[in-house]
Scaffold this active site. Structure first.
Site, PDB file in Angstrom:
ATOM      1  N   ALA A  36      47.485  39.463  45.243  1.00  7.74           N
ATOM      2  CA  ALA A  36      48.019  38.220  44.652  1.00  7.74           C
ATOM      3  C   ALA A  36      47.547  38.146  43.199  1.00  7.74           C
ATOM      4  O   ALA A  36      46.950  37.157  42.760  1.00  7.74           O
ATOM      5  CB  ALA A  36      47.582  36.997  45.450  1.00  7.74           C
ATOM      6  N   HIS A  41      42.782  38.964  37.130  1.00  2.00           N
ATOM      7  CA  HIS A  41      42.631  40.335  37.640  1.00  2.00           C
ATOM      8  C   HIS A  41      43.046  41.349  36.568  1.00  2.00           C
ATOM      9  O   HIS A  41      42.392  42.375  36.376  1.00  2.00           O
ATOM     10  CB  HIS A  41      43.536  40.577  38.855  1.00  2.00           C
ATOM     11  CG  HIS A  41      43.254  39.695  40.042  1.00  2.00           C
ATOM     12  ND1 HIS A  41      44.126  38.738  40.465  1.00  2.00           N
ATOM     13  CD2 HIS A  41      42.206  39.662  40.907  1.00  2.00           C
ATOM     14  CE1 HIS A  41      43.652  38.143  41.552  1.00  2.00           C
ATOM     15  NE2 HIS A  41      42.478  38.683  41.838  1.00  2.00           N
ATOM     16  N   GLN A  65      35.174  38.322  55.128  1.00  3.42           N
ATOM     17  CA  GLN A  65      34.590  37.376  54.174  1.00  3.42           C
ATOM     18  C   GLN A  65      35.210  35.980  54.277  1.00  3.42           C
ATOM     19  O   GLN A  65      34.859  35.081  53.529  1.00  3.42           O
ATOM     20  CB  GLN A  65      34.676  37.901  52.740  1.00  3.42           C
ATOM     21  CG  GLN A  65      36.063  37.951  52.142  1.00  3.42           C
ATOM     22  CD  GLN A  65      36.060  38.696  50.819  1.00  3.42           C
ATOM     23  OE1 GLN A  65      35.887  39.918  50.764  1.00  3.42           O
ATOM     24  NE2 GLN A  65      36.251  37.979  49.731  1.00  3.42           N
ATOM     25  N   LYS A 153      34.187  34.867  37.276  1.00  2.06           N
ATOM     26  CA  LYS A 153      34.721  33.711  38.031  1.00  2.06           C
ATOM     27  C   LYS A 153      33.932  33.546  39.329  1.00  2.06           C
ATOM     28  O   LYS A 153      33.601  32.442  39.748  1.00  2.06           O
ATOM     29  CB  LYS A 153      36.207  33.965  38.311  1.00  2.06           C
ATOM     30  CG  LYS A 153      36.806  33.213  39.458  1.00  2.06           C
ATOM     31  CD  LYS A 153      37.285  31.885  38.999  1.00  2.06           C
ATOM     32  CE  LYS A 153      37.838  30.966  40.067  1.00  2.06           C
ATOM     33  NZ  LYS A 153      38.111  31.457  41.364  1.00  2.06           N
ATOM     34  N   SER A 189      43.106  31.604  39.761  1.00  2.02           N
ATOM     35  CA  SER A 189      42.692  31.981  41.113  1.00  2.02           C
ATOM     36  C   SER A 189      43.941  32.171  41.951  1.00  2.02           C
ATOM     37  O   SER A 189      44.930  31.439  41.770  1.00  2.02           O
ATOM     38  CB  SER A 189      41.838  30.863  41.723  1.00  2.02           C
ATOM     39  OG  SER A 189      41.758  31.025  43.123  1.00  2.02           O
ATOM     40  N   ARG A 191      44.198  31.249  44.788  1.00  2.00           N
ATOM     41  CA  ARG A 191      44.307  30.037  45.615  1.00  2.00           C
ATOM     42  C   ARG A 191      44.951  28.872  44.861  1.00  2.00           C
ATOM     43  O   ARG A 191      45.287  27.864  45.488  1.00  2.00           O
ATOM     44  CB  ARG A 191      42.928  29.624  46.133  1.00  2.00           C
ATOM     45  CG  ARG A 191      42.371  30.609  47.159  1.00  2.00           C
ATOM     46  CD  ARG A 191      41.117  30.092  47.840  1.00  2.00           C
ATOM     47  NE  ARG A 191      40.812  30.872  49.031  1.00  2.00           N
ATOM     48  CZ  ARG A 191      39.907  31.851  49.087  1.00  2.00           C
ATOM     49  NH1 ARG A 191      39.219  32.172  48.008  1.00  2.00           N
ATOM     50  NH2 ARG A 191      39.686  32.506  50.212  1.00  2.00           N
TER      51      ARG A 191
HETATM   52  P1  AMP Z   1      39.843  38.342  44.333  1.00  2.00           P
HETATM   53  O1  AMP Z   1      41.178  39.006  44.421  1.00  2.00           O
HETATM   54  O2  AMP Z   1      39.924  36.846  44.269  1.00  2.00           O
HETATM   55  O3  AMP Z   1      38.876  38.853  45.355  1.00  2.00           O
HETATM   56  O4  AMP Z   1      39.250  38.759  42.934  1.00  2.00           O
HETATM   57  C1  AMP Z   1      39.130  40.105  42.562  1.00  2.00           C
HETATM   58  C2  AMP Z   1      38.318  40.179  41.309  1.00  2.00           C
HETATM   59  O5  AMP Z   1      38.955  39.450  40.264  1.00  2.00           O
HETATM   60  C3  AMP Z   1      36.909  39.587  41.469  1.00  2.00           C
HETATM   61  O6  AMP Z   1      35.977  40.392  40.784  1.00  2.00           O
HETATM   62  C4  AMP Z   1      37.060  38.223  40.826  1.00  2.00           C
HETATM   63  O7  AMP Z   1      35.843  37.715  40.317  1.00  2.00           O
HETATM   64  C5  AMP Z   1      38.021  38.552  39.700  1.00  2.00           C
HETATM   65  N1  AMP Z   1      38.700  37.339  39.241  1.00  2.00           N
HETATM   66  C6  AMP Z   1      39.371  36.431  39.994  1.00  2.00           C
HETATM   67  N2  AMP Z   1      39.806  35.425  39.223  1.00  2.00           N
HETATM   68  C7  AMP Z   1      39.412  35.680  37.962  1.00  2.00           C
HETATM   69  C8  AMP Z   1      39.539  34.999  36.712  1.00  2.00           C
HETATM   70  N3  AMP Z   1      40.164  33.843  36.601  1.00  2.00           N
HETATM   71  N4  AMP Z   1      38.985  35.571  35.605  1.00  2.00           N
HETATM   72  C9  AMP Z   1      38.323  36.764  35.698  1.00  2.00           C
HETATM   73  N5  AMP Z   1      38.152  37.455  36.848  1.00  2.00           N
HETATM   74  C10 AMP Z   1      38.698  36.916  37.963  1.00  2.00           C
END
Ligand code: AMP
Length: 286
Positions: A36, A41, A65, A153, A189, A191
């Protein structure tokens, strides 16, 4: 730009490809994600390109998780669009493992990290960080990259990963990337797509409040008072606060007296059923 990016779904396939690159002397960066994908990312992917020859992005929605009553089943899965975005950024490989490549029958190992996982999200999501530590350790050992990139984040997660890598001697350099925000300040995010129109409209108050509170703290105002005011502002606007806490940025210890080392202000809150987290650096008063 926009070359074809390969998707690999098995550990054997991943290792075969990574070994070919290593034999050619290429350095390898891994960016682990749950898909997503948004601009947050993608900023990590751009950072990865600056730091290594080859960029691998993993996409895996990791069930361990998520807590029992959390959003695993409704978590957005958008692999086709994710692939297009990663192709645009010339990602060399997407590792989107089948579930049995991560948790085969009989899988019985879980990594528990103490210390940095105790406060903040560790309080309200007691099984979350073991799930994160286990999946990240697996992805690092499966891929064996030179560097791996994670976003600030999820700042507590970043500290946890540094701890696991150090404690288990996993030979990889961990790099943190800054938080990417929408133009109104809301931290990006996956979400955020859950938010109703009304909640999306008020969500930027999180960052606005973090920023003004961080400024007050730097100006030497008393932390307890600033934080109570911030909680009231957000609660009055309809947010349900899980925590809003000031912690040091290395160990996440709380401050008993003056802020005398690098600090961050951390928040987790609910808008309707959506849980949002954010954090901001706090410069200690002079
Ligand atoms: P996730 O897909 O939510 O597990 O996030 C994957 C990676 O992207 C993790 O290292 C998060 O910390 C990073 N990430 C998610 N949202 C952001 C954001 N707004 N800015 C920078 N990194 C992000």
């Amino acid at each position: 730009m926009g070359s074809k990016t390969k998707i690999i779904r098995t550990v054997t396939g991943l290792r075969t490809q990574v070994n070919k690159w290593k034999k050619l002397g290429k350095s390898i960066a891994l960016v682990p994600t749950m898909g997503a994908l948004h601009a947050g990312h993608l900023s990590l992917v751009r950072l990865a390109h600056k730091k290594a020859d080859i960029v691998i992005v993993s996409i895996f929605v990791n069930p361990t998780q998520f807590g029992k009553n959390e959003d695993l089943s409704k978590y957005p899965r958008t692999e086709k669009q994710d692939k297009e975005k990663l192709e645009q950024l010339d990602v060399d490989l997407i590792f989107a493992p089948n579930a049995d490549q991560i948790y085969p029958d009989g899988f019985s190992t879980s990594i528990h990290v103490s210390g940095v996982t105790a406060p903040l999200c560790g309080q309200s999501r007691p099984t979350h960080f073991s799930g994160v530590a286990t999946i990240v350790a697996k992805l690092l050992l499966q891929t064996q990259p030179d560097i791996a990139i994670f976003g600030e984040k999820d700042f507590q997660q970043l500290l946890l990963i540094r701890q696991v890598v150090s404690d288990l001697n996993i030979p990889v350099k961990i790099i943190g990337g800054p938080i990417v925000r929408e133009s109104d300040g809301l931290a990006m995010s996956s979400r955020n797509t859950y938010l109703s129109e009304h909640h999306r409209a008020i969500a930027p108050l999180i960052y606005k409040t973090l920023k003004s509170t961080a400024k007050k703290l730097t100006n030497g105002e008393q932390p307890g008072k600033c934080i109570s005011e911030a909680v009231k502002t957000l609660t009055d606007a309809g947010f349900k606060i899980d925590y809003l806490e000031l912690r040091d940025s290395k160990k996440l210890s709380s401050f008993n007296s003056a802020i005398d080392q690098p600090a961050r202000l951390f928040i987790a809150c609910n808008l309707g059923k959506t849980r949002l987290i954010d954090n901001i650096k706090v410069t200690p008063p002079k």
